[in-house]
Design an enzyme around this catalytic site. Structure first.
Site, mmCIF file in Angstrom:
data_model
loop_
_atom_site.group_PDB
_atom_site.id
_atom_site.type_symbol
_atom_site.label_atom_id
_atom_site.label_comp_id
_atom_site.label_asym_id
_atom_site.label_seq_id
_atom_site.Cartn_x
_atom_site.Cartn_y
_atom_site.Cartn_z
ATOM 1 N N ARG A 110 0.857 -1.194 0.000
ATOM 2 C CA ARG A 110 0.000 0.000 0.000
ATOM 3 C C ARG A 110 0.891 1.242 0.000
ATOM 4 O O ARG A 110 1.933 1.272 0.645
ATOM 5 C CB ARG A 110 -0.900 0.032 1.245
ATOM 6 C CG ARG A 110 -2.105 -0.886 1.148
ATOM 7 C CD ARG A 110 -3.013 -0.729 2.347
ATOM 8 N NE ARG A 110 -2.369 -1.137 3.585
ATOM 9 C CZ ARG A 110 -1.820 -0.334 4.473
ATOM 10 N NH1 ARG A 110 -1.851 0.985 4.310
ATOM 11 N NH2 ARG A 110 -1.256 -0.812 5.560
ATOM 12 N N TYR A 238 -1.680 -3.208 -6.748
ATOM 13 C CA TYR A 238 -1.471 -3.887 -5.458
ATOM 14 C C TYR A 238 -2.786 -4.001 -4.673
ATOM 15 O O TYR A 238 -3.583 -3.049 -4.636
ATOM 16 C CB TYR A 238 -0.420 -3.135 -4.622
ATOM 17 C CG TYR A 238 -0.339 -3.745 -3.233
ATOM 18 C CD1 TYR A 238 0.283 -4.976 -3.043
ATOM 19 C CD2 TYR A 238 -0.973 -3.151 -2.144
ATOM 20 C CE1 TYR A 238 0.302 -5.581 -1.791
ATOM 21 C CE2 TYR A 238 -0.953 -3.751 -0.890
ATOM 22 C CZ TYR A 238 -0.316 -4.963 -0.728
ATOM 23 O OH TYR A 238 -0.320 -5.567 0.504
ATOM 24 N N GLY A 239 -2.952 -5.136 -3.996
ATOM 25 C CA GLY A 239 -4.179 -5.449 -3.252
ATOM 26 C C GLY A 239 -4.848 -4.270 -2.565
ATOM 27 O O GLY A 239 -5.955 -3.870 -2.924
ATOM 28 N N LYS A 247 -9.602 -2.296 1.618
ATOM 29 C CA LYS A 247 -9.259 -1.139 2.459
ATOM 30 C C LYS A 247 -10.088 0.086 2.089
ATOM 31 O O LYS A 247 -10.506 0.853 2.940
ATOM 32 C CB LYS A 247 -7.771 -0.812 2.318
ATOM 33 C CG LYS A 247 -6.859 -1.953 2.678
ATOM 34 C CD LYS A 247 -7.067 -2.397 4.085
ATOM 35 C CE LYS A 247 -6.130 -3.528 4.455
ATOM 36 N NZ LYS A 247 -6.340 -3.968 5.840
ATOM 37 N N HIS A 267 -10.415 -2.191 11.530
ATOM 38 C CA HIS A 267 -9.331 -3.050 11.033
ATOM 39 C C HIS A 267 -9.092 -4.145 12.076
ATOM 40 O O HIS A 267 -8.127 -4.096 12.837
ATOM 41 C CB HIS A 267 -8.079 -2.168 10.850
ATOM 42 C CG HIS A 267 -6.967 -2.811 10.088
ATOM 43 N ND1 HIS A 267 -5.659 -2.389 10.206
ATOM 44 C CD2 HIS A 267 -6.945 -3.814 9.186
ATOM 45 C CE1 HIS A 267 -4.888 -3.105 9.404
ATOM 46 N NE2 HIS A 267 -5.647 -3.985 8.793
ATOM 47 N N SER A 289 -1.297 -3.657 10.202
ATOM 48 C CA SER A 289 -0.961 -4.566 9.098
ATOM 49 C C SER A 289 0.287 -5.378 9.427
ATOM 50 O O SER A 289 1.263 -4.839 9.960
ATOM 51 C CB SER A 289 -0.683 -3.746 7.838
ATOM 52 O OG SER A 289 -1.745 -2.857 7.605
ATOM 53 N N CYS A 291 0.881 -7.650 11.621
ATOM 54 C CA CYS A 291 1.214 -7.845 13.042
ATOM 55 C C CYS A 291 0.535 -9.102 13.592
ATOM 56 O O CYS A 291 0.312 -9.210 14.798
ATOM 57 C CB CYS A 291 0.817 -6.628 13.867
ATOM 58 S SG CYS A 291 1.881 -5.214 13.597
ATOM 59 N N ASP A 318 -9.214 -9.598 9.023
ATOM 60 C CA ASP A 318 -8.717 -8.248 8.722
ATOM 61 C C ASP A 318 -9.709 -7.128 9.022
ATOM 62 O O ASP A 318 -9.297 -6.065 9.450
ATOM 63 C CB ASP A 318 -8.306 -8.180 7.239
ATOM 64 C CG ASP A 318 -7.422 -6.981 6.924
ATOM 65 O OD1 ASP A 318 -6.536 -6.666 7.736
ATOM 66 O OD2 ASP A 318 -7.624 -6.353 5.872
ATOM 67 N N SER A 409 4.918 -10.351 0.247
ATOM 68 C CA SER A 409 4.221 -11.244 -0.699
ATOM 69 C C SER A 409 2.943 -11.728 -0.023
ATOM 70 O O SER A 409 2.854 -11.809 1.203
ATOM 71 C CB SER A 409 5.119 -12.397 -1.122
ATOM 72 O OG SER A 409 5.680 -13.028 0.003
ATOM 73 N N ARG A 410 1.951 -12.056 -0.842
ATOM 74 C CA ARG A 410 0.603 -12.276 -0.307
ATOM 75 C C ARG A 410 -0.039 -13.527 -0.865
ATOM 76 O O ARG A 410 0.282 -13.979 -1.960
ATOM 77 C CB ARG A 410 -0.290 -11.082 -0.688
ATOM 78 C CG ARG A 410 0.128 -9.754 -0.051
ATOM 79 C CD ARG A 410 -0.319 -9.700 1.364
ATOM 80 N NE ARG A 410 0.123 -8.499 2.055
ATOM 81 C CZ ARG A 410 -0.591 -7.908 3.028
ATOM 82 N NH1 ARG A 410 -1.759 -8.379 3.394
ATOM 83 N NH2 ARG A 410 -0.110 -6.856 3.647
ATOM 84 N N GLY A 535 0.342 -20.357 19.091
ATOM 85 C CA GLY A 535 -0.690 -21.116 19.817
ATOM 86 C C GLY A 535 -0.701 -20.809 21.311
ATOM 87 O O GLY A 535 -1.752 -20.874 21.969
HETATM 88 C C1 OXD Z 1 -3.063 -4.419 5.219
HETATM 89 C C2 OXD Z 1 -3.676 -5.604 4.604
HETATM 90 O O1 OXD Z 1 -2.177 -3.793 4.618
HETATM 91 O O2 OXD Z 1 -4.523 -6.215 5.269
HETATM 92 O O3 OXD Z 1 -3.464 -4.073 6.332
HETATM 93 O O4 OXD Z 1 -3.354 -5.937 3.454
HETATM 94 MN MN MN Z 2 -5.079 -5.228 7.064
#
Ligand code: OXD
Ligand code: MN
Length: 624
Positions: A110, A238-239, A247, A267, A289, A291, A318, A409-410, A535
């Protein structure tokens, strides 16, 4: 009968409408030179038809492809994508239905510096957003869009955010010249004819126009027009910049709509925790993001918990949309239908459920390609492959010093792949939220867990939360920044009004969720994480759930209520009382530094910080 998918002459085919279960429908009068493709060539109403036509005139595509969201269509688009070099088909025995996409190397995250809230007045956008005056923004982008799709196909992607029939479900229509975006949207949203059905005669839909343009970072604009329910995105595939349901709609535009209409777009991951007695507690958690929202939402509890009968289920990883029901309880839905998760670090130890999710029908973006058509990324296996093709398409050999996969990468995977998908994931009524967690990535100063004293204090804890920046957004990595409610890049209006809205929401609840702060990332002097995480976070969650239901002991501290070593179940974990105390330690010098860091946000807001939060800070200073 359904019209043939590639029949360019037969435009505006009425025959498809009854098949779609649509009563009234409207032709879309596109110019004769535009080749029309896809099965679903009608719009549910004249407003939609007119808007599509206007965008066609502006962008001048050669083709118009109406997406219906069917499996056959998805296969057709993947096949076209492979032909066009947009996708590489992966080893279908190992990864059935999976494809790899390599993005432009300048377009991997982003770009917050190119993201704008466009309103008549700068105060509408507030001090934390980039702002453009709406008319100036339309003019600037109209010039970029003009003729930008010549020689390309415009995909018409109608979609619904939220379970069908939910009081909060929203329809969007994305017009995009990216086949990659169209197929991703079919995974991430409820896409296709279902959206036409949901919309019917209504003219309330988010108008999303997207072009990759020439993918030049200097001509990249992600513009939101909250007053017009419109998103114009140019110059990125990009996503977070291009899958406009995510978003842009589900956070920036939705947060604005939520403020106007009395609900919250956040979020946050959504998860259920079922105890051995069969009682499920639903939790929402806001972490910035990259985390660990996906890992936490799909967590597998330690063996002793599983044996005792504990179970974790995922609603979302998300985004959460939340409203107060007529019993005064906070309810939530996940508006999305898939996961767009960070790949590096995902493996069978850290997140086995995610590994199952991405074993089929998944798009991988910017990971490495192995010689046998499988994929690899840093952290997938302890031992790296001897060689592969890296995310840029270059040959990569072990120890060459470069990353094989991009750090951001996603994967794009449908939520139905999730072995622990919660049974309410498609329930329009959503679930009642009992606890809200805020958190971030903090190497020092912030303990593993504490509970806010009450709702207003919880809003304060969320508002001042800080986190070290990650690769999910372009820019420096590892710098602590204040990220209120993990929403800093996603609040679609003035943060002052956003915080006030949170305070007001509390007043409408008869039984507000309890609020907590967690930090899985605190490090010791040796640079290693103090808490094992993953876990084992179940142990912290068990305490949170106990507190939520009015039991579970804690002591009062300047930060809030905190568990001591005896209050959290550490059985079966190789973790001493002293280690736990280190993870929870409060140090006056660090707390003073923290309160100073929080001041950044107060300074940004100037005198506009809601006074309840100013008082909470004063009281915190008094307690230190
Ligand atoms: C972000 C995502 O950037 O979820 O927060 O892709
Ligand atoms: Mn996110």
């Amino acid at each position: 009968m359904t019209s043939p998918a590639s029949d360019g002459d037969a435009r505006c085919l009425r025959a498809t409408a009854p098949e779609l279960g649509l009563g009234a429908f409207t032709d879309i009068p596109v110019p004769a030179r535009v080749k029309v493709m896809g099965a679903m060539r009608v719009a549910p109403n004249a407003t939609v038809a007119a808007w599509i036509n206007q965008c066609v005139e502006l962008c001048q595509p050669d083709g118009l492809y109406y997406c219906d969201g069917s499996e056959a269509e998805r296969q057709e688009l993947f096949a076209q994508g492979v032909k066009d070099g947009i996708f590489i088909k992966l080893n279908q025995e190992k990864l059935p239905g999976c494809f790899l996409h390599r993005s432009n190397t300048n377009d991997v995250a982003r770009t917050e510096q190119c993201t704008f809230i466009c309103t008549p007045n700068q105060d509408n956008a507030g001090p934390t957003n980039n702002w453009m005056e709406s008319k100036a923004a339309y003019d600037k982008l109209r010039a970029l869009y003009h003729g930008c799709m010549k020689g390309r196909t415009m995909y018409v992607v109608p979609f619904v955010m939220g379970p069908i029939g939910s009081p909060l479900a929203k329809v969007g229509i994305e017009l995009t010249d990216s086949l990659y975006v169209a197929v991703n949207m079919s995974i991430m949203t409820r896409m296709g004819q279902v959206a036409w059905q949901q919309l019917g005669d209504d003219d309330q839909f988010t108008r999303c126009l997207h072009s990759v343009g020439d993918c030049n970072p200097d001509r990249r604009f992600i513009c939101h027009f909250p007053f017009d329910n419109t998103i114009w995105s140019f110059g990125s595939g990009y996503g977070g910049n291009a899958l406009l349901g995510k978003k842009c709609l589900a956070l920036r535009i939705a947060s604005f709509l939520g403020q106007q209409q009395g609900w919250l777009a956040e979020h946050m991951l959504l998860m259920g925790a079922t105890n051995p007695q069969g009682q499920t507690t639903y939790v929402a958690a806001a972490f910035p993001s990259a985390c660990g929202k996906t890992n936490f939402a799909m967590m597998i509890p330690p063996e002793q918990y599983r044996k005792a009968g504990w179970k974790i289920t995922t609603l979302g990883d998300d985004i959460a949309w939340m409203w107060v029901d007529d019993q005064g309880k906070l309810r939530a839905i996940n508006p999305e239908a898939g996961y767009f998760g960070v790949v590096p670090g995902t493996n069978f130890e850290t997140n086995p459920n995610a590994m199952h999710c991405i074993a089929r029908n998944t798009i991988y973006t910017n990971v490495a390609l192995l010689p046998d058509g499988d994929v690899w990324w840093e952290g997938k296996t302890a031992k790296p492959p001897a060689e592969c093709i890296d995310w840029t398409g270059q040959k990569w050999i072990v120890d060459c010093g470069r990353k094989a996969a991009h750090p951001n990468s996603r994967f794009t995977a449908p939520m139905i792949n999730n072995p622990v998908l919660d049974q309410a994931a498609n329930d329009p009524k959503g679930v009642v939220i009992s606890a809200i967690l805020f958190g971030g990535r903090r190497s020092s100063g912030i303990p593993l867990v504490f509970q806010a004293f009450n709702w207003v204090h919880g809003v304060y804890v969320g508002a001042v939360a800080g986190s070290e920046t990650t690769a999910a957004a372009s820019g420096a990595i590892g710098v602590v920044r204040r990220d209120p409610m993990a929403m800093l890049p996603f609040i679609g209006y003035n943060i002052r009004d956003y915080l006030t809205h949170w305070l007001r929401m509390g007043k409408r609840m008869s039984d507000a969720p309890r609020v907590f702060h967690v930090n899985w990332f605190r490090k010791g002097a040796d640079g290693k994480f103090l808490w094992p995480g993953f876990g084992e976070n179940m142990r912290v969650l068990e305490w949170i759930i106990a507190r939520t239901h009015g039991h579970g002991s804690a002591h009062e501290t300047p930060l809030g209520w905190m568990p001591g070593p005896g209050d959290i179940n550490l059985d079966g974990l190789d973790f001493s009382t002293e280690q736990f105390q280190r993870a929870q330690a409060l140090n006056t010098a660090e707390l003073k530094e923290e309160v100073q860091g929080q001041g950044e946000l107060f300074l940004k807001l100037g005198g506009d910080m809601p006074k309840e939060l100013v008082f909470k800070r004063e009281m915190f200073i008094g307690r230190i």
